[in-house]
Scaffold this motif. Sequence first.
Motif, PDB file in Angstrom:
ATOM      1  N   PHE A  72       0.973  -1.294   0.150  1.00 36.60           N
ATOM      2  CA  PHE A  72       0.046   0.019   0.241  1.00 36.60           C
ATOM      3  C   PHE A  72       0.833   1.157   0.096  1.00 36.60           C
ATOM      4  O   PHE A  72       2.178   1.364   0.246  1.00 36.60           O
ATOM      5  CB  PHE A  72      -0.837  -0.014   1.224  1.00 36.60           C
ATOM      6  N   ASN A  73       0.212   2.388  -0.031  1.00 34.72           N
ATOM      7  CA  ASN A  73       1.132   3.767  -0.232  1.00 34.72           C
ATOM      8  C   ASN A  73       0.702   4.304   1.266  1.00 34.72           C
ATOM      9  O   ASN A  73      -0.317   4.187   2.040  1.00 34.72           O
ATOM     10  CB  ASN A  73       0.546   4.656  -1.144  1.00 34.72           C
ATOM     11  N   MET A  74       1.955   4.737   1.793  1.00 37.86           N
ATOM     12  CA  MET A  74       2.027   5.187   3.180  1.00 37.86           C
ATOM     13  C   MET A  74       1.052   6.301   3.328  1.00 37.86           C
ATOM     14  O   MET A  74       1.145   7.383   2.728  1.00 37.86           O
ATOM     15  CB  MET A  74       3.334   5.653   3.586  1.00 37.86           C
ATOM     16  N   PRO A  75       0.123   6.089   4.347  1.00 34.80           N
ATOM     17  CA  PRO A  75      -0.837   7.401   4.394  1.00 34.80           C
ATOM     18  C   PRO A  75      -0.196   8.160   5.386  1.00 34.80           C
ATOM     19  O   PRO A  75       0.879   8.211   5.776  1.00 34.80           O
ATOM     20  CB  PRO A  75      -2.050   6.595   5.234  1.00 34.80           C
ATOM     21  N   ALA A  76      -0.870   9.255   5.709  1.00 33.34           N
ATOM     22  CA  ALA A  76      -0.308  10.389   6.578  1.00 33.34           C
ATOM     23  C   ALA A  76      -0.436  10.033   7.880  1.00 33.34           C
ATOM     24  O   ALA A  76      -1.402  10.954   8.742  1.00 33.34           O
ATOM     25  CB  ALA A  76      -0.983  11.837   6.113  1.00 33.34           C
ATOM     26  N   ALA A  77      -0.275   8.954   8.456  1.00 32.98           N
ATOM     27  CA  ALA A  77      -0.473   8.410   9.745  1.00 32.98           C
ATOM     28  C   ALA A  77       0.170   7.112  10.087  1.00 32.98           C
ATOM     29  O   ALA A  77       0.752   6.328   9.049  1.00 32.98           O
ATOM     30  CB  ALA A  77      -2.064   8.117  10.227  1.00 32.98           C
ATOM     31  N   ASP A  78       0.558   6.790  11.229  1.00 31.63           N
ATOM     32  CA  ASP A  78       1.201   5.597  11.675  1.00 31.63           C
ATOM     33  C   ASP A  78       0.246   4.497  11.219  1.00 31.63           C
ATOM     34  O   ASP A  78      -0.826   4.538  11.483  1.00 31.63           O
ATOM     35  CB  ASP A  78       1.608   5.573  13.119  1.00 31.63           C
ATOM     36  N   VAL A  79       0.966   3.410  10.864  1.00 27.09           N
ATOM     37  CA  VAL A  79       0.035   1.972  10.564  1.00 27.09           C
ATOM     38  C   VAL A  79       0.331   1.029  11.374  1.00 27.09           C
ATOM     39  O   VAL A  79       1.659   0.802  11.818  1.00 27.09           O
ATOM     40  CB  VAL A  79       0.106   1.532   9.251  1.00 27.09           C
ATOM     41  N   ASN A  80      -0.660   0.378  12.415  1.00 29.36           N
ATOM     42  CA  ASN A  80      -0.395  -0.784  13.025  1.00 29.36           C
ATOM     43  C   ASN A  80      -0.908  -1.923  12.264  1.00 29.36           C
ATOM     44  O   ASN A  80      -1.951  -2.146  11.840  1.00 29.36           O
ATOM     45  CB  ASN A  80      -0.968  -0.804  14.277  1.00 29.36           C
ATOM     46  N   VAL A  81      -0.098  -3.170  12.096  1.00 27.18           N
ATOM     47  CA  VAL A  81      -0.811  -4.233  11.616  1.00 27.18           C
ATOM     48  C   VAL A  81      -0.447  -5.383  12.702  1.00 27.18           C
ATOM     49  O   VAL A  81       0.461  -5.401  13.606  1.00 27.18           O
ATOM     50  CB  VAL A  81       0.030  -4.692  10.137  1.00 27.18           C
ATOM     51  N   TYR A  82      -1.433  -6.570  12.658  1.00 26.93           N
ATOM     52  CA  TYR A  82      -1.562  -7.499  13.438  1.00 26.93           C
ATOM     53  C   TYR A  82      -1.502  -8.783  12.893  1.00 26.93           C
ATOM     54  O   TYR A  82      -2.290  -9.131  12.011  1.00 26.93           O
ATOM     55  CB  TYR A  82      -2.565  -7.316  14.349  1.00 26.93           C
ATOM     56  N   ALA A  83      -0.706  -9.811  13.704  1.00 27.21           N
ATOM     57  CA  ALA A  83      -1.100 -11.454  13.209  1.00 27.21           C
ATOM     58  C   ALA A  83      -1.417 -12.012  14.196  1.00 27.21           C
ATOM     59  O   ALA A  83      -0.915 -11.871  15.376  1.00 27.21           O
ATOM     60  CB  ALA A  83       0.268 -11.704  12.506  1.00 27.21           C
ATOM     61  N   ARG A  84      -2.157 -13.024  14.298  1.00 30.17           N
ATOM     62  CA  ARG A  84      -2.916 -13.847  15.313  1.00 30.17           C
ATOM     63  C   ARG A  84      -2.355 -15.508  14.843  1.00 30.17           C
ATOM     64  O   ARG A  84      -2.758 -15.702  13.539  1.00 30.17           O
ATOM     65  CB  ARG A  84      -4.162 -13.691  15.548  1.00 30.17           C
ATOM     66  N   PRO A  85      -1.918 -16.058  15.574  1.00 22.63           N
ATOM     67  CA  PRO A  85      -1.449 -17.534  15.154  1.00 22.63           C
ATOM     68  C   PRO A  85      -2.847 -18.422  15.349  1.00 22.63           C
ATOM     69  O   PRO A  85      -3.838 -17.978  16.273  1.00 22.63           O
ATOM     70  CB  PRO A  85      -0.543 -18.000  16.033  1.00 22.63           C
ATOM     71  N   THR A  86      -3.155 -19.360  14.728  1.00 25.17           N
ATOM     72  CA  THR A  86      -3.994 -20.566  14.555  1.00 25.17           C
ATOM     73  C   THR A  86      -3.258 -21.658  14.989  1.00 25.17           C
ATOM     74  O   THR A  86      -2.372 -22.082  14.404  1.00 25.17           O
ATOM     75  CB  THR A  86      -4.918 -20.666  13.294  1.00 25.17           C
ATOM     76  N   THR A  87      -3.733 -22.434  15.958  1.00 29.32           N
ATOM     77  CA  THR A  87      -3.016 -23.816  16.197  1.00 29.32           C
ATOM     78  C   THR A  87      -3.517 -24.892  15.249  1.00 29.32           C
ATOM     79  O   THR A  87      -4.334 -24.847  14.998  1.00 29.32           O
ATOM     80  CB  THR A  87      -3.620 -24.269  17.746  1.00 29.32           C
ATOM     81  N   ASN A  88      -2.348 -25.354  14.589  1.00 24.58           N
ATOM     82  CA  ASN A  88      -2.528 -26.409  13.907  1.00 24.58           C
ATOM     83  C   ASN A  88      -3.273 -27.513  14.154  1.00 24.58           C
ATOM     84  O   ASN A  88      -3.275 -28.005  15.515  1.00 24.58           O
ATOM     85  CB  ASN A  88      -1.333 -26.770  13.131  1.00 24.58           C
ATOM     86  N   LYS A  89      -3.965 -28.190  13.589  1.00 33.25           N
ATOM     87  CA  LYS A  89      -4.840 -29.415  13.736  1.00 33.25           C
ATOM     88  C   LYS A  89      -4.479 -30.721  12.986  1.00 33.25           C
ATOM     89  O   LYS A  89      -4.110 -30.440  11.750  1.00 33.25           O
ATOM     90  CB  LYS A  89      -6.702 -29.191  13.570  1.00 33.25           C
ATOM     91  N   TYR A  90      -4.313 -31.732  13.484  1.00 36.89           N
ATOM     92  CA  TYR A  90      -3.966 -32.874  12.903  1.00 36.89           C
ATOM     93  C   TYR A  90      -5.004 -33.814  13.115  1.00 36.89           C
ATOM     94  O   TYR A  90      -5.859 -33.851  13.884  1.00 36.89           O
ATOM     95  CB  TYR A  90      -2.704 -33.553  13.469  1.00 36.89           C
ATOM     96  N   THR A  91      -5.174 -35.048  12.134  1.00 37.57           N
ATOM     97  CA  THR A  91      -6.166 -35.964  12.347  1.00 37.57           C
ATOM     98  C   THR A  91      -5.977 -37.411  13.191  1.00 37.57           C
ATOM     99  O   THR A  91      -4.578 -37.884  13.057  1.00 37.57           O
ATOM    100  CB  THR A  91      -6.485 -36.458  10.993  1.00 37.57           C
ATOM    101  N   VAL A  92      -6.839 -37.966  13.629  1.00 40.42           N
ATOM    102  CA  VAL A  92      -6.784 -39.468  14.323  1.00 40.42           C
ATOM    103  C   VAL A  92      -7.739 -40.041  13.556  1.00 40.42           C
ATOM    104  O   VAL A  92      -8.886 -39.670  13.417  1.00 40.42           O
ATOM    105  CB  VAL A  92      -6.976 -39.362  15.740  1.00 40.42           C
ATOM    106  N   GLU A  93      -7.336 -41.099  13.026  1.00 37.98           N
ATOM    107  CA  GLU A  93      -8.312 -42.051  12.396  1.00 37.98           C
ATOM    108  C   GLU A  93      -8.197 -43.540  12.960  1.00 37.98           C
ATOM    109  O   GLU A  93      -7.094 -43.863  13.616  1.00 37.98           O
ATOM    110  CB  GLU A  93      -7.937 -42.436  10.896  1.00 37.98           C
ATOM    111  N   TYR A  94      -9.110 -44.312  13.026  1.00 37.42           N
ATOM    112  CA  TYR A  94      -9.321 -45.708  13.659  1.00 37.42           C
ATOM    113  C   TYR A  94      -9.235 -46.837  12.584  1.00 37.42           C
ATOM    114  O   TYR A  94      -9.958 -46.777  11.531  1.00 37.42           O
ATOM    115  CB  TYR A  94     -10.360 -45.881  14.776  1.00 37.42           C
ATOM    116  N   TYR A  95      -8.567 -47.801  12.622  1.00 37.89           N
ATOM    117  CA  TYR A  95      -8.324 -49.004  11.705  1.00 37.89           C
ATOM    118  C   TYR A  95      -8.530 -50.214  12.441  1.00 37.89           C
ATOM    119  O   TYR A  95      -7.908 -50.381  13.689  1.00 37.89           O
ATOM    120  CB  TYR A  95      -7.014 -49.084  11.097  1.00 37.89           C
ATOM    121  N   ILE A  96      -9.202 -51.139  12.117  1.00 33.29           N
ATOM    122  CA  ILE A  96      -9.225 -52.502  12.714  1.00 33.29           C
ATOM    123  C   ILE A  96      -8.865 -53.462  11.400  1.00 33.29           C
ATOM    124  O   ILE A  96      -9.352 -53.336  10.464  1.00 33.29           O
ATOM    125  CB  ILE A  96     -10.819 -52.906  12.831  1.00 33.29           C
ATOM    126  N   ASP A  97      -7.827 -54.269  11.465  1.00 37.75           N
ATOM    127  CA  ASP A  97      -7.263 -55.083  10.702  1.00 37.75           C
ATOM    128  C   ASP A  97      -6.938 -54.422   9.405  1.00 37.75           C
ATOM    129  O   ASP A  97      -6.975 -54.892   8.222  1.00 37.75           O
ATOM    130  CB  ASP A  97      -8.271 -56.307  10.367  1.00 37.75           C
TER     131      ASP A  97
END
Length: 186
Positions: A72-97
Amino acid sequence: VELHAVTKVSKFKVSYFIVSEDGATVTPYGIPAVYDFGHSVTLLPVPATTEQYTYSGWYTTEACTTLNANTFNMPAADVNVYARPTTNKYTVEYYIDGVRYDAYGVTEVPYGTEYTAKAFPTDITGKEILSDAWTVIVKNRAITVPSEVAPNGKITMPASNLILEATTNNKGYKINYYVTKDGVTT
């Protein structure tokens, strides 16, 4: 009398912040960068994805609901930007034989949380579970996890998809039907 106009380009800063996943804390990230008004700004990359977290981009507010443009083009004001993490998810599956046990479905589990293994199923007609625990199979990484987890036992979710597998004595019955030339089924 000669008059000369002197203009001074105003400078403003872009500051980066990391918001905790629950939104409770905001921490400065890196050193603010100073830009002249109207100067083209390209935001820094968000923090790298880890086994635990993924960052989706820089946002315009602490609530992290509106993504900011990366350039972006710098406006006539200070700019704050923020990032937020998201916890990664992994899967569990069940198998029989070696066959996925669809009655238990696929469960997404956030990294690092405690997961309770399901009890052994009781609806597998003609079969009996041979072990006292589910065998834990790591699907996509070379990481260390317990090799077994008891039914209703706890396991801390690693940065990997898991298969929990049980083996049976496979006492299932196979019935063969034979049709003779005269059409009699035996």
